[in-house]
Design a protein around this motif. Structure first.
Motif, mmCIF file in Angstrom:
data_model
loop_
_atom_site.group_PDB
_atom_site.id
_atom_site.type_symbol
_atom_site.label_atom_id
_atom_site.label_comp_id
_atom_site.label_asym_id
_atom_site.label_seq_id
_atom_site.Cartn_x
_atom_site.Cartn_y
_atom_site.Cartn_z
ATOM 1 N N LEU A 1 47.906 35.284 -79.045
ATOM 2 C CA LEU A 1 48.077 36.177 -77.906
ATOM 3 C C LEU A 1 46.820 36.236 -77.054
ATOM 4 O O LEU A 1 46.890 36.265 -75.818
ATOM 5 N N SER B 1 46.475 35.149 -73.198
ATOM 6 C CA SER B 1 46.025 36.106 -72.188
ATOM 7 C C SER B 1 44.898 35.523 -71.355
ATOM 8 O O SER B 1 44.817 35.792 -70.146
ATOM 9 N N ALA C 1 46.585 33.326 -68.897
ATOM 10 C CA ALA C 1 47.253 34.136 -67.884
ATOM 11 C C ALA C 1 46.256 34.699 -66.875
ATOM 12 O O ALA C 1 46.550 34.763 -65.675
ATOM 13 N N MET C 2 45.085 35.099 -67.330
ATOM 14 C CA MET C 2 44.070 35.609 -66.405
ATOM 15 C C MET C 2 43.571 34.511 -65.474
ATOM 16 O O MET C 2 43.350 34.757 -64.282
#
Length: 62
Positions: free
Chosen positions: A15, A19, A22-23
């Protein structure tokens, strides 16, 4: 992946890796939006300010 009941769920490490990805995608998208916004501003200024001046159109004729 770990399993909870019959389902596989991602671990905390997976995860965190997702993340970060995704950032990065979010930052690149934001920069792209700022570039498009600036380009639109320059096109608008060219069409409404510089082009009429070059064509010697009076400013009151809009």
């Amino acid at each position: 992946m770990t399993t909870v009941g019959d389902r596989e769920v991602p671990s905390v490490r997976q995860l965190l890796q997702l993340s970060v990805t995704a950032m990065i995608v979010g930052v690149v998208s934001t920069l792209g939006l700022f570039l498009v916004d600036d380009a639109a501003h320059y096109v608008e200024e060219f069409l409404w300010v510089h082009l009429p001046q070059e064509l010697t159109v009076p400013p009151d004729s809009r």
